[in-house]
Design a protein around this motif. Structure first.
Motif, PDB file in Angstrom:
ATOM      1  N   GLU A 280      11.004   7.719 -11.947  1.00 29.55           N
ATOM      2  CA  GLU A 280      11.033   7.095 -10.621  1.00 29.55           C
ATOM      3  C   GLU A 280       9.623   6.961 -10.047  1.00 29.55           C
ATOM      4  OE1 GLU A 280      15.465   8.642  -9.232  1.00 29.55           O
ATOM      5  OE2 GLU A 280      13.686   9.817  -8.696  1.00 29.55           O
ATOM      6  N   ASP A 281       8.798   8.002 -10.207  1.00 27.17           N
ATOM      7  CA  ASP A 281       7.422   7.947  -9.698  1.00 27.17           C
ATOM      8  C   ASP A 281       6.605   6.917 -10.459  1.00 27.17           C
ATOM      9  OD1 ASP A 281       8.065   9.923  -7.905  1.00 27.17           O
ATOM     10  OD2 ASP A 281       7.093  11.541  -9.029  1.00 27.17           O
ATOM     11  N   LEU A 282       6.859   6.818 -11.751  1.00 22.84           N
ATOM     12  CA  LEU A 282       6.149   5.854 -12.573  1.00 22.84           C
ATOM     13  C   LEU A 282       6.537   4.430 -12.179  1.00 22.84           C
ATOM     14  CD1 LEU A 282       5.080   6.494 -16.090  1.00 22.84           C
ATOM     15  CD2 LEU A 282       6.305   4.364 -15.790  1.00 22.84           C
ATOM     16  N   ALA A 283       7.831   4.216 -11.924  1.00 25.95           N
ATOM     17  CA  ALA A 283       8.305   2.898 -11.510  1.00 25.95           C
ATOM     18  C   ALA A 283       7.701   2.504 -10.164  1.00 25.95           C
ATOM     19  CB  ALA A 283       9.827   2.897 -11.425  1.00 25.95           C
ATOM     20  N   ALA A 284       7.493   3.484  -9.285  1.00 24.87           N
ATOM     21  CA  ALA A 284       6.932   3.228  -7.958  1.00 24.87           C
ATOM     22  C   ALA A 284       5.417   3.070  -7.980  1.00 24.87           C
ATOM     23  CB  ALA A 284       7.317   4.358  -7.007  1.00 24.87           C
ATOM     24  N   GLY A 285       4.775   3.399  -9.108  1.00 26.99           N
ATOM     25  CA  GLY A 285       3.328   3.296  -9.207  1.00 26.99           C
ATOM     26  C   GLY A 285       2.582   4.529  -8.736  1.00 26.99           C
ATOM     27  N   ASP A 286       3.318   5.624  -8.461  1.00 30.54           N
ATOM     28  CA  ASP A 286       2.667   6.855  -8.002  1.00 30.54           C
ATOM     29  C   ASP A 286       1.987   7.610  -9.134  1.00 30.54           C
ATOM     30  OD1 ASP A 286       3.589   6.350  -5.424  1.00 30.54           O
ATOM     31  OD2 ASP A 286       5.463   7.443  -5.770  1.00 30.54           O
ATOM     32  N   ILE A 287       2.464   7.427 -10.359  1.00 24.78           N
ATOM     33  CA  ILE A 287       1.837   8.005 -11.545  1.00 24.78           C
ATOM     34  C   ILE A 287       1.758   6.916 -12.610  1.00 24.78           C
ATOM     35  CG2 ILE A 287       2.657  10.345 -11.073  1.00 24.78           C
ATOM     36  CD1 ILE A 287       4.838   9.926 -13.174  1.00 24.78           C
ATOM     37  N   GLN A 288       0.926   7.130 -13.606  1.00 29.98           N
ATOM     38  CA  GLN A 288       0.780   6.136 -14.685  1.00 29.98           C
ATOM     39  C   GLN A 288       1.269   6.670 -16.027  1.00 29.98           C
ATOM     40  OE1 GLN A 288      -2.050   6.861 -12.508  1.00 29.98           O
ATOM     41  NE2 GLN A 288      -1.019   5.294 -11.275  1.00 29.98           N
ATOM     42  N   LEU A 289       1.374   7.992 -16.151  1.00 33.69           N
ATOM     43  CA  LEU A 289       1.879   8.633 -17.359  1.00 33.69           C
ATOM     44  C   LEU A 289       2.931   9.654 -16.954  1.00 33.69           C
ATOM     45  CD1 LEU A 289      -1.560   9.482 -19.055  1.00 33.69           C
ATOM     46  CD2 LEU A 289      -0.010   7.640 -19.757  1.00 33.69           C
ATOM     47  N   GLY A 290       3.882   9.928 -17.855  1.00 36.43           N
ATOM     48  CA  GLY A 290       4.880  10.928 -17.531  1.00 36.43           C
ATOM     49  C   GLY A 290       5.523  11.530 -18.765  1.00 36.43           C
ATOM     50  N   PHE A 291       5.902  12.811 -18.652  1.00 34.77           N
ATOM     51  CA  PHE A 291       6.716  13.467 -19.663  1.00 34.77           C
ATOM     52  C   PHE A 291       8.182  13.170 -19.366  1.00 34.77           C
ATOM     53  CE2 PHE A 291       3.833  16.953 -21.406  1.00 34.77           C
ATOM     54  CZ  PHE A 291       4.124  16.671 -22.735  1.00 34.77           C
ATOM     55  N   VAL A 292       8.971  12.880 -20.391  1.00 31.69           N
ATOM     56  CA  VAL A 292      10.410  12.668 -20.210  1.00 31.69           C
ATOM     57  C   VAL A 292      11.165  13.213 -21.409  1.00 31.69           C
ATOM     58  CG1 VAL A 292      10.202  10.613 -18.765  1.00 31.69           C
ATOM     59  CG2 VAL A 292      10.318  10.341 -21.244  1.00 31.69           C
ATOM     60  N   GLN A 293      12.394  13.650 -21.152  1.00 29.15           N
ATOM     61  CA  GLN A 293      13.310  13.932 -22.256  1.00 29.15           C
ATOM     62  C   GLN A 293      13.747  12.605 -22.858  1.00 29.15           C
ATOM     63  OE1 GLN A 293      15.462  17.775 -20.104  1.00 29.15           O
ATOM     64  NE2 GLN A 293      16.729  16.290 -21.194  1.00 29.15           N
ATOM     65  N   SER A 294      13.918  12.571 -24.170  1.00 29.18           N
ATOM     66  CA  SER A 294      14.278  11.315 -24.837  1.00 29.18           C
ATOM     67  C   SER A 294      15.617  10.769 -24.361  1.00 29.18           C
ATOM     68  CB  SER A 294      14.304  11.517 -26.351  1.00 29.18           C
ATOM     69  OG  SER A 294      15.200  12.560 -26.703  1.00 29.18           O
ATOM     70  N   ASP A 295      16.571  11.654 -24.036  1.00 26.30           N
ATOM     71  CA  ASP A 295      17.866  11.173 -23.566  1.00 26.30           C
ATOM     72  C   ASP A 295      17.755  10.560 -22.173  1.00 26.30           C
ATOM     73  OD1 ASP A 295      17.271  13.774 -22.682  1.00 26.30           O
ATOM     74  OD2 ASP A 295      19.370  14.337 -22.455  1.00 26.30           O
TER      75      ASP A 295
ATOM     76  N   VAL B  59      15.563   0.698 -15.538  1.00 23.01           N
ATOM     77  CA  VAL B  59      14.140   0.872 -15.231  1.00 23.01           C
ATOM     78  C   VAL B  59      13.388   0.518 -16.510  1.00 23.01           C
ATOM     79  CG1 VAL B  59      12.334   2.435 -14.449  1.00 23.01           C
ATOM     80  CG2 VAL B  59      14.689   2.745 -13.628  1.00 23.01           C
ATOM     81  N   GLU B  60      12.611  -0.560 -16.457  1.00 21.48           N
ATOM     82  CA  GLU B  60      12.050  -1.095 -17.702  1.00 21.48           C
ATOM     83  C   GLU B  60      10.538  -1.326 -17.648  1.00 21.48           C
ATOM     84  OE1 GLU B  60      15.469  -3.774 -19.663  1.00 21.48           O
ATOM     85  OE2 GLU B  60      14.821  -4.524 -17.692  1.00 21.48           O
TER      86      GLU B  60
END
Length: 356
Positions: free
Chosen positions: A191-206, A222-223
């Motif tokens: 969500e933060d990445l989509a909003a432009g607040d961050i540029q990189l993020g850790f995520v679980q694959s699922d 979210v694409e």
């Protein structure tokens, strides 16, 4: 008479001293040298000798895992992601000296994601190493360079610790500035990445797959992100301080922390409990907490068990284990197979004895 009494007291004091020095060093009544085969249906005992100051898993723990993936906004320049990816995978040994998770970095696994396209900068690096990714995001990588903010996770999780190491290494060894920040984890990072607040993020694959397809955690797709690399596996760890909880089935009726409602951990808990026909709302007394709060609640005996989904060893569990005996609960083979069949984004995984 006085001499005899004094001699008797001296003998008694000597006996007490010898007993204190040479007694059983096991914790909670557990011995430390059994050669009997491990019971995979029982919890892995992370208790240790009382004078060790740490805990050690006494046996393997059978569970399931998802991948820990780094993603980037599509507008991060191709050259920045190329520099970041090459810096990490060209210096695995150095990174491993700073965090043990570096030892799990592998080019084959890094380039193996199929559910979401790769960022062109990462795909370029992997291609140079002879690793072709499944797909590359069209139009990504054309933005302008700037400092990158990396959303990781809570301070008690592996995302934050390892993300900080990676960020510092890239910043100190390339022209790309990366700053790791704490976050609410996978969903929050997307969500933060989509909003432009961050540029990189850790995520679980699922969770990443849910976002890209608009499923479960996400009402709409979210694409605007692409994959940098899959780094390591995150294990579903079921932690308890109660030795009577020997299987997932024993969680029925207990107070169990299952992550924040709607989080990635929550869905993992729902999936695992569901494989044992336990309803997360009525089959247990659910508590919705993050890793650190769960560890505190276990320490204070406010809950019976907690789901922690993170790369092992996980800081929250390591810290908890220093205060007393801690156990990891295994999934049995029958229920693991059923879970893998219904939820193919999981992989069977064994947390080796000695991880904690």
């Amino acid at each position: 008479m006085k001499k005899k009494f004094s001699l008797l007291m001296a003998v008694l004091m000597l006996a007490m001293l010898l007993s204190a020095c040479g007694g059983d060093k096991g914790v909670g009544g557990e011995g430390g040298g059994s050669s009997a085969p491990a019971d995979t249906s029982a919890p892995a005992d992370t208790s240790a000798p009382a004078d060790s100051g740490a805990s050690a898993v006494a046996q393997d723990t059978n569970t399931v895992a998802v991948g820990a993936v780094v993603i980037a906004r599509d507008d991060v320049p191709e050259e920045d992601i190329y520099a970041l990816t090459s810096a990490i995978f060209e210096n695995i040994s150095t990174i491993t000296e700073q965090h043990a998770k570096g030892g799990e970095l592998d080019l084959d696994f890094a380039s193996s994601v199929t559910s979401v396209p790769y960022h062109p900068g990462a795909a370029k690096y992997f291609a140079e190493k002879g690793k072709e990714v499944a797909s590359v995001k069209d139009g990504a990588g054309s933005g302008s360079s700037k400092s990158l903010t990396f959303g990781t996770g809570g301070e008690s999780g592996t995302y934050y610790a390892f993300g900080g190491v990676l960020s510092s290494f890239v910043s100190n060894n390339t022209g790309v500035s990366v700053t790791a920040v704490t976050s609410g984890g996978s969903k929050a990072n997307i969500e933060d990445l989509a909003a432009g607040d961050i540029q990189l993020g850790f995520v679980q694959s699922d969770v990443m797959s849910y976002a890209y397809n608009g499923e479960r955690l996400f009402d709409a797709k979210v694409e605007n992100f692409s994959v940098v690399a899959a780094l390591y596996m995150e294990q579903v760890q079921i932690v308890t301080t109660n030795p009577d909880i020997k299987s997932v089935a024993d969680l029925a009726g207990k107070s169990v922390s299952i992550g924040d409602r709607g989080s990635g951990v929550w869905f993992n808990a729902v999936d695992v409990l569901g494989a044992y026909d336990i309803d997360p709302d009525s089959g247990i007394s659910p508590v919705y907490q993050g890793f650190g709060d769960s560890a505190d609640s276990l320490k204070d005996k406010k809950i019976d068990a907690a789901f922690v989904v993170a790369g092992a060893p996980t800081t929250a569990i390591v810290d908890l284990a220093t205060s007393g005996p801690v156990y990891l609960v295994s999934l049995d083979e029958e229920h693991t197979n059923a879970l893998l069949e219904s939820s193919p984004y999981y992989s069977a995984y064994t947390i080796p004895a000695g991880t904690y």
